[in-house]
Write a protein that holds these residues in place. Structure first.
Motif, PDB file in Angstrom:
ATOM      1  N   ALA A 485     -26.418  50.755 -23.437  1.00  8.66           N
ATOM      2  CA  ALA A 485     -27.809  50.634 -23.872  1.00  8.66           C
ATOM      3  C   ALA A 485     -28.752  50.561 -22.681  1.00  8.66           C
ATOM      4  O   ALA A 485     -28.343  50.347 -21.541  1.00  8.66           O
ATOM      5  CB  ALA A 485     -27.969  49.383 -24.740  1.00  8.66           C
ATOM      6  N   HIS A 486     -30.034  50.714 -23.004  1.00  8.58           N
ATOM      7  CA  HIS A 486     -31.117  50.524 -22.033  1.00  8.58           C
ATOM      8  C   HIS A 486     -31.040  51.543 -20.895  1.00  8.58           C
ATOM      9  O   HIS A 486     -30.489  51.277 -19.827  1.00  8.58           O
ATOM     10  CB  HIS A 486     -31.131  49.108 -21.445  1.00  8.58           C
ATOM     11  CG  HIS A 486     -31.339  48.048 -22.466  1.00  8.58           C
ATOM     12  ND1 HIS A 486     -31.238  46.716 -22.173  1.00  8.58           N
ATOM     13  CD2 HIS A 486     -31.645  48.113 -23.774  1.00  8.58           C
ATOM     14  CE1 HIS A 486     -31.455  46.022 -23.267  1.00  8.58           C
ATOM     15  NE2 HIS A 486     -31.712  46.848 -24.253  1.00  8.58           N
ATOM     16  N   TYR A 487     -31.586  52.677 -21.132  1.00  8.13           N
ATOM     17  CA  TYR A 487     -31.705  53.698 -20.109  1.00  8.13           C
ATOM     18  C   TYR A 487     -33.158  54.153 -20.133  1.00  8.13           C
ATOM     19  O   TYR A 487     -33.885  53.935 -21.103  1.00  8.13           O
ATOM     20  CB  TYR A 487     -30.753  54.872 -20.377  1.00  8.13           C
ATOM     21  CG  TYR A 487     -30.549  55.145 -21.837  1.00  8.13           C
ATOM     22  CD1 TYR A 487     -31.524  55.782 -22.595  1.00  8.13           C
ATOM     23  CD2 TYR A 487     -29.398  54.690 -22.489  1.00  8.13           C
ATOM     24  CE1 TYR A 487     -31.356  55.979 -23.955  1.00  8.13           C
ATOM     25  CE2 TYR A 487     -29.222  54.893 -23.839  1.00  8.13           C
ATOM     26  CZ  TYR A 487     -30.211  55.546 -24.568  1.00  8.13           C
ATOM     27  OH  TYR A 487     -30.054  55.734 -25.908  1.00  8.13           O
ATOM     28  N   GLU A 488     -33.598  54.799 -19.075  1.00  5.65           N
ATOM     29  CA  GLU A 488     -34.992  55.190 -18.960  1.00  5.65           C
ATOM     30  C   GLU A 488     -35.100  56.692 -18.728  1.00  5.65           C
ATOM     31  O   GLU A 488     -34.203  57.302 -18.123  1.00  5.65           O
ATOM     32  CB  GLU A 488     -35.643  54.419 -17.806  1.00  5.65           C
ATOM     33  CG  GLU A 488     -35.636  52.920 -18.056  1.00  5.65           C
ATOM     34  CD  GLU A 488     -36.187  52.118 -16.894  1.00  5.65           C
ATOM     35  OE1 GLU A 488     -37.150  51.363 -17.117  1.00  5.65           O
ATOM     36  OE2 GLU A 488     -35.653  52.253 -15.776  1.00  5.65           O
ATOM     37  N   PRO A 489     -36.171  57.324 -19.185  1.00 13.88           N
ATOM     38  CA  PRO A 489     -36.267  58.792 -19.093  1.00 13.88           C
ATOM     39  C   PRO A 489     -36.096  59.337 -17.682  1.00 13.88           C
ATOM     40  O   PRO A 489     -35.524  60.399 -17.489  1.00 13.88           O
ATOM     41  CB  PRO A 489     -37.668  59.071 -19.648  1.00 13.88           C
ATOM     42  CG  PRO A 489     -37.953  57.933 -20.569  1.00 13.88           C
ATOM     43  CD  PRO A 489     -37.297  56.744 -19.943  1.00 13.88           C
ATOM     44  N   GLY A 490     -36.578  58.593 -16.684  1.00 14.10           N
ATOM     45  CA  GLY A 490     -36.506  59.094 -15.315  1.00 14.10           C
ATOM     46  C   GLY A 490     -35.223  58.749 -14.590  1.00 14.10           C
ATOM     47  O   GLY A 490     -35.125  58.971 -13.368  1.00 14.10           O
TER      48      GLY A 490
END
Length: 810
Positions: A485-490
């Motif tokens: 879980a918890h990933y970011e687009p960049g």
């Protein structure tokens, strides 16, 4: 919905809300967990005359099971609505063209009086208490073994621990557990760089990361509560508030709370114009801290209506209904796109879905939701947004598995869906049988796709710029892997969780541009575990049709398998599920070790009805659904026969399943009672026909597209041939049975195991093997929420198993 395992919470994290057609799995539960019940004392309800003691006992006391009264003339009608039927309650789905049974057919239901929707009937409660007393009596000589098993379970976990920190905005988010505390604590720490370095001394007092803040302590919520389950936790756009949902009874009715992280103030939201607490299924924040979106449930416990609440902390908050689905077949879900530009409302049955969206920058009072593609019969699709596109995974055009497609981010885009290709012009997921697609995560430069190939969960990395895709490879032949879980687009890297039946869970950071660059962030500590003394095999068993090969995963101590190779027979425990297209993975469970260390072989049967070999393993014409459902039970029995031929004997073979897996076990022991010595049926769905005829029972009508509708001629006679309650053989020697249930369970009502338990005893009064039921009066489908209670009760259940197999010695 399936819940993550308590013992695997550290690494099994949900990356985004599950699709609504998975959220609706009424009888689905995380596969390996018996959440049994706590013992309690009460007076017996009703007894037979004294008989000799059951085989499970070791002293001279007489142990007699309670005998509930039978109403021999009581029936449930399948078919057209019987007299006085509530006209609001359907007998079939709106779009069904199948013929209803007319006149209706009576189904015997002599123990139907055990159904009490209010859970207050004194006669019923006293009988359930008597069943618990009987189960305690049968196992009272096992207290020493129960204590040893409990200590074994505890010794195989690190009680004070933490999950791998994952980034979101300006913080790292993770959870902690503390020795002696039953529940997790949700924490975060300021993110100063793109990576973290943990220098933790292993104590409760020491922070995992500098600046750690415990923003939600579930132990505090659970104070003076017998049950506590936190559902959704959502951080507000400003990161100063959290909205969360909590269930205090196990009935899956979640209160909605908002907590101010700077002051600690906690507000339970109420219904508009009422002092009643607001009960919701799920929630997301709007574009600011003043707006919440939440889903409510109908009388049948089905999420169906999306509301927007503005000015939620004022004395006069405003609720606006954004979308609803009144069709009983469809479960609804809500989530945001990863780039937070869109709010998605999903409505789906097991076979058909539809997605609506709202532009987050335009979520004003006049904003309206728009449909991405209107529902089409037996077309499932899910959507993510990025790069001004819809990214869609769908079985459109009747593909065996999900295709991966894209389209312009506009409404009514169905005619513009195009397959996503690689640099050579080949579709990366064309929906063919060779590989299946389950989940898609779209980042700025890469797309992470999760699915299956060769019966194993897989992760693929697609480079958007170069249009290249590669599959992540691991050394072991079978394993469980998935995106954390918890990933970011960049993000330039992602973290996956990895484990196998031999390898404890670890979280691994993987560079997106060079997937050979891997860093192990954390490995689950299993004190005392020595991987080298255990072995693992992935085998195939030929089914009775002579064509289908059923995968099985097998784990054991090497010395045990050496005995088998030397000609000895050893005890074997067989686990299965086989419904909803859900997969049972070859994953690690420290709670298996006490079984393996007592000389057992543990086997998972990846039978049809699941999704291990793709959707074709689940769907008609050759899967395990509808009029092919008996493939599920036949596969399981065929695996059991294979095990008896190779490794064990019926006197040393046990079996286990939970929820829909309890249906599997009930059907298997009816088909071949002589094949098993012990059967564990956790919250078992065993009264299939009586339950599925009756849409007044919560969540039933949505299941007609899973099992079929026994009110219809097409399905009725077929379902009667496998429904465990209606297929019990008389005057047979059944295995010892251990059934569990939860009084507040909305998915499989408590009366199903109670009725099946009584039916087994009535049909086989001379059966010397005990039939026991243990019911938790303070929980629901997922039973013990307290991790220590879970281990104590699992010890109780496994003590029964080991005692019946004569494996109580060390």
């Amino acid at each position: 919905m399936a819940a993550a395992s308590l013992t695997a919470t550290i690494f099994v994290l949900i990356s985004r809300p599950s699709s609504s057609f998975i959220q609706g799995l009424r009888r689905h539960h995380h596969h390996h967990h018996l959440f049994p019940v706590a013992p309690f004392s009460s007076s017996f309800y009703f007894y037979s005359s004294a008989t000799t003691m059951t085989a499970a006992s070791t002293d001279s006391n007489t142990i007699v099971p309670p005998i509930p009264r039978r109403d021999e003339n009581r029936v449930v009608y399948a078919g057209i609505a019987p007299p006085n039927w509530d006209a609001k309650m359907p007998r079939q789905s709106n779009d069904s063209t199948e013929k209803l049974l007319d006149p209706p057919v009576p189904i015997p239901d002599p123990y139907g009086w055990l159904r009490d929707d209010d859970r207050k009937n004194t006669e019923v409660l006293e009988y359930l208490q008597a069943e618990n007393e009987y189960s305690m009596s049968v196992t009272k000589h096992l207290k020493g073994l129960q204590e040893k098993l409990y200590n074994d379970f505890l010794s195989s976990i690190q009680e004070t621990d933490y999950t791998t920190p994952r980034p979101r905005g300006d913080y790292w988010y993770y959870t902690r557990t503390f020795q002696g505390s039953s529940y997790e604590t949700y924490c975060r720490a300021p993110k100063t760089t793109g990576s973290f370095s943990i220098d933790w001394d292993g104590t409760k007092e020491s922070p995992i990361l500098p600046g750690e803040n415990a923003y939600l302590d579930v132990n505090a919520l659970a104070t003076n509560k017998s049950y506590c389950s936190v559902g959704t936790i959502s951080v507000s756009p400003s990161k100063t508030l959290i909205a969360y949902t909590v269930d205090y009874s196990g009935d899956e009715k979640y209160e909605l709370h908002v907590k101010d992280l700077s002051t600690g103030d906690d507000i339970a939201l109420k219904q508009i114009g009422s002092d009643q607490l607001l009960e919701v299924d799920s929630l997301v924040w709007g574009k600011d801290d003043e707006t919440l979106y939440y889903l409510t449930m109908d009388e049948q416990h089905r999420p169906f209506r999306l509301f927007q609440r503005r000015n939620w902390r004022s004395e006069h908050p405003m609720d606006r209904m954004m979308k609803e689905d009144l069709d009983d077949l469809y479960w609804c879900g809500v989530h945001k796109s990863l780039d937070e530009k869109y709010l998605f409302f999903e409505s789906a049955s097991k076979e058909t879905s539809e997605v609506w969206y709202l532009v987050m920058d335009e979520d004003g009072e006049d904003s309206e939701m728009k449909c991405i593609a209107p529902r089409r019969s037996k077309v499932l699709y899910e959507v993510e947004h990025a790069h001004d596109k819809w990214y869609i995974w769908t079985n459109v055009d009747s593909s065996p598995n999900m295709k991966f497609m894209s389209a312009p981010a506009v409404p009514d885009s169905a005619n513009d869906w195009k397959l996503v290709d690689d640099a050579g012009g080949n579709s990366i997921f064309d929906g063919s049988i060779s590989k299946s697609l389950d989940s898609v995560t779209v980042l700025n430069t890469h797309i992470i796709l999760e699915g299956r190939e060769g019966g194993i969960p897989r992760v693929w990395i697609y480079n958007i710029g170069f249009k290249t895709m590669q599959r992540l490879e691991f050394e072991e032949s079978a394993y469980d892997v998935g995106l954390l879980a918890h990933y970011e687009p960049g993000a330039k890297s992602v973290a996956v969780s990895y484990n196998s039946m031999l390898t404890p869970p670890s979280s691994i950071e993987i560079d997106l541009d060079d997937t050979t660059q891997r860093t192990v962030l954390k490995t689950k500590v299993v004190p005392g575990y020595n991987k080298d003394i255990y072995g693992f095999d992935r085998l195939e068993v030929l089914s009775r049709d002579g064509e289908t090969r059923i995968p099985i995963s097998v784990v054991y101590r090497k010395e045990t398998m050496e005995k088998v190779k030397g000609g000895s027979r050893v005890p074997v425990h067989l686990y299965g599920y086989g419904s909803y297209g859900a997969c049972i993975e070859a994953d690690f469970r420290s709670t298996r070790l006490p079984l393996l260390d007592r000389g057992m072989i543990y086997v998972i049967a990846h039978i049809r009805g699941g999704g291990e070999m793709g959707r074709q393993w689940y769907e008609e014409p050759n899967g395990g659904k509808y009029l092919c459902k008996k493939n599920t039970f036949n596969d399981f029995v065929d695996v059991a026969k294979f095990l008896v031929e190779r490794w064990t004997t019926p006197d040393m073979l046990s079996c286990e399943g939970r929820s829909a897996g309890g249906l599997l076990i009930g059907a298997a022991i009816n088909q071949a009672p002589e094949l098993f010595r012990v059967a564990i049926l956790g919250v078992p769905f065993v009264d299939v026909v009586c339950t599925m005829t009756d849409s007044t029972i919560p969540l039933t009508s949505g299941e007609w597209v899973e099992w079929g509708n026994p009110n219809e001629e097409k399905y009725h006679s077929y379902m009667m041939t496998y429904s465990p309650m209606n297929s019990v053989q008389k005057d047979k020697k059944y295995p010892s049975c251990w059934l569990t249930g939860g009084l507040h369970d909305p998915r499989v009502a408590y009366w199903e195991p109670a009725k099946f338990c009584a039916t087994l005893r009535h049909a086989n009064p001379e059966n010397e093997n005990p039939i026991c039921m243990k019911l938790d009066l303070s929980a629901g489908h997922f039973s013990a929420s307290d991790r220590y209670k879970y281990y104590r009760e699992l010890a109780y259940d496994y003590s029964f198993l080991l005692d019946q197999l004569k494996l109580t010695g060390d």
